[in-house]
Design a protein around this motif. Structure first.
Motif: not given
Length: 668
Positions: A565-592
């Motif tokens: 629930g946000g108490q502790t965090w684990h680093e994953r890989d860096r993500l590269f996108l073409s812009w740096t604003s209005d970012v959206r992130l979603r889980f796949d509800p079939c395969d989370s």
């Protein structure tokens, strides 16, 4: 200090240039080494419409420049088709011009680069005049010679001129000393004459020669400059201290005459078919932008009173039909055959309506509602292959948010700039909800979440950054938190998360808040710099992913995961996108284990291992913003849509999931 990398590439004998900052170049290099997706599985679903950038017309064909390439019509705009083969996908085109001697030769300008077509827009080749490539749009400078071209670059005292159709270029100077710049440049192609304002002087030269003489000291500011077609006068527009001035310069006498005093601004359009006939498209702002069109028949010496006031702006005049004008509005391309007094919108085939909100039907995600900037809600069926007429009952104010009630699929909510609405027939008809408790200033809802099991429980974010709760289906609201930039909740209806900026406009730190049930007080669980996006696992709401642009570097995001629930965090890989604003992130509800990310522009990314590795793909249309990335699992297939900006709804072809993986993490 920024460092730049320069590369020059030759294709078809023409130089191609690209400039990247060192940071961007590093990110780009990392980006292209990441695993690519297979061939594109995205398609543009519409609805049709959306503003165009520029229009050009030959005797048989119309061309429209858009945020996602060139569109072409052979029937005066009744049907359009995409015509940008050879350009990058989702390429933003700002201007299109047709050779005066060969209607199959076209030049377009977009994203600081030039492209040429020799086959009427069927295919395109990049043709930059030099390095760096950020020149102004190429202009045909001789009405009798389509191979004679000119352009210039802001900040230089040089022109680039070509006599072979843009395959080679030479430099033309201004013959003046100093380190000044070209403020304004214009061409009279009929009389083969250049005009420019350089260092406060109005200059002229024969086309392609570069031998300049001073016409006058120019005492005004610079905005635009238009030869009036007579070879005796120039029309100039500039912003004064209190108003916008339009003046005419008489070349034989060397005198200026003020002809219009406007409250805001405007731009001129010459009639290619009728010497002396000009139009001036002006605009005013009084809470909203409106446009007025004025006409002159005496080379700009006098102007008629405005004969149209509308949200439609004029872009160009037809080069063959007197009085025909082309324009655009939020609805899309428009045509007038009476000099702008009446307009007809023709958008079929340009699927770039400005969609602010989408709601996928919980029973069948190939059906979805789309809410537009025009204040309409339309029902798309068959994955957007067909669209209904606009729903009834709405006020016409822009639609900002849409949501179905998961427990009552025929019930939907629509939030507009003027209030909240409810539909009980799946979004075909709407009724206003008389809400209380929302602020009068910036109280419009732009994000709405309906509880999974109880339709009366609503969570909303307003444009002013307030998070509000409602326990009675939107009739009354109470404030939960202020200065909130994003809210997210799991579909199971338990926890609600919010990103809060405690010190707006002064500090990049964002605070992660969590409420463990609807209406509960929020707990502060984390604080990070520049957290841009948050996603909640749809089956275990203690599992969340976050993207942060912690270094402020272009394109690069840190991916982190928390399973408590946000108490502790684990680093994953860096993500590269073409812009740096209005970012959206979603889980796949079939395969989370799978998550998706997108942003403004045309970038899309997928990770199949909770952010440890990423795959990349380019969306078919680009947007200047992204409003939402929507996901739904239905009958073992994942359904995704992206919308935001003038690109309609983008739909990903559903994929079958072999083993639906949901319960990899236990909720607490």
């Amino acid at each position: 200090m920024k460092r730049y990398l320069w590369t020059t590439i030759r294709a078809s004998g023409a130089p191609r240039c690209r400039v990247l900052s060192a940071a961007v170049a590093l990110s780009a290099a990392m980006f292209v080494t990441a695993e690519p997706m297979a061939a594109s599985v995205w398609r543009s679903a519409g609805p049709d419409g959306g503003p165009v950038e520029h229009v050009a017309a030959s005797a048989t064909t119309l061309y429209a420049a858009t945020q996602s390439g060139v569109y072409r019509s052979f029937d005066e705009g009744r049907q359009w088709t995409w015509s940008s083969a050879g350009m990058p996908r989702a390429y933003h085109v700002r201007r299109v011009d047709i050779s005066p001697t060969d209607p199959n030769v076209l030049w377009v300008y977009g994203d600081s680069a030039h492209w040429r077509s020799g086959d009427g827009g069927t295919s395109w080749t990049r043709m930059d005049p030099g390095c760096p490539p950020d020149f102004k749009p190429v202009v045909f400078d001789d009405a009798s010679n389509g191979d004679s071209l000119v352009t210039f670059r802001s900040g230089e005292r040089l022109l680039r001129h070509s006599t072979d159709g843009g395959f080679s270029w030479r430099r033309l100077g201004f013959g003046t000393s100093g380190q000044g710049r070209v403020d304004t440049f214009a061409v009279d192609a009929r009389h083969r004459t250049y005009y420019a304002i350089v260092d406060g002087q109005l200059l002229t030269s024969p086309s392609g020669v570069g031998v300049w003489r001073v016409l006058s000291h120019h005492p005004y500011g610079q905005d635009w400059l238009l030869p009036d077609g007579s070879n005796d006068g120039l029309i100039l527009g500039f912003q004064n201290i209190e108003s916008y001035q339009v003046v005419r310069y008489e070349i034989p006498t060397g005198t200026y005459q003020q002809v219009l005093d406007l409250p805001n601004g405007g731009w001129p359009i010459a009639d290619p078919t009728t010497p002396g006939r000009l139009w001036l498209q002006t605009w005013e702002y009084d809470g909203a932008i409106t446009y007025q069109l004025r006409e002159s028949r005496d080379f700009g010496r006098s102007w008629d009173a405005p004969h149209s006031t509308d949200t439609l702006r004029t872009l160009a005049a037809d080069s063959h039909l007197p009085g025909r004008l082309y324009g655009t509005s939020l609805r899309g391309f428009a045509l007038s055959d009476d000099a702008g007094r009446h307009w007809e919108t023709r958008t079929r085939g340009i699927p770039q309506a400005i969609v602010n909100a989408v709601a996928l039907d919980p029973r069948d995600p190939t059906r979805f509602l789309a809410g537009t900037e025009l204040g309409e809600v339309l029902l798309g069926t068959g994955g957007g292959t067909q669209w209904s007429s606009p729903a009834t009952g709405l006020s016409g104010a822009p639609v900002l948010a849409l949501a179905y009630a998961p427990s009552m699929a025929m019930v939907a909510f629509a939030a507009t700039r003027e209030g909240l609405y409810r539909s009980d027939d799946g979004g075909l008809h709407w009724n206003r909800i008389s809400s209380t408790g929302l602020p009068s200033d910036d109280g419009s809802i732009d994000r709405l979440i309906v509880d999974a099991g109880d339709i009366s429980l609503l969570t909303a974010r307003t444009r002013g950054g307030g998070l509000y709760w409602s326990d009675d289906a939107g009739l009354t609201w109470r404030l939960g938190e202020s200065n909130v930039s994003q809210i997210e909740a799991s579909p199971n209806g338990r926890r609600v998360y919010a990103l809060q900026q405690p010190w707006p406009n002064t500090n990049p730190w964002l605070r992660l808040l969590r409420a463990d049930r609807h209406g509960a007080p929020f707990e502060r669980v984390d604080e990070r710099t520049l957290t841009m996006a948050l996603a909640v696992n749809p089956h275990a709401d203690n599992v969340i992913l976050a993207l942060s642009n912690e270094t402020g570097a272009s394109l690069s995001y840190a991916t982190r995961m928390s399973s408590d629930g946000g108490q502790t965090w684990h680093e994953r890989d860096r993500l590269f996108l073409s812009w740096t604003s209005d970012v959206r992130l979603r889980f796949d509800p079939c395969d989370s284990r799978t998550v998706y990310a997108t942003t403004s522009g045309s970038s899309f990314a997928r990770s199949r291992d909770l952010g440890l590795t990423w795959e990349y793909e380019e969306l078919p249309l680009r947007g200047d913003r992204v409003s939402e990335l929507s996901t739904r699992c239905h009958r073992g297939r994942n359904h995704l849509t992206v919308h935001g900006g003038p690109r309609g709804v983008l739909v990903r072809e559903p994929e079958a999931v072999d083993a639906i993986w949901r319960w990899g993490y236990d909720g607490d």
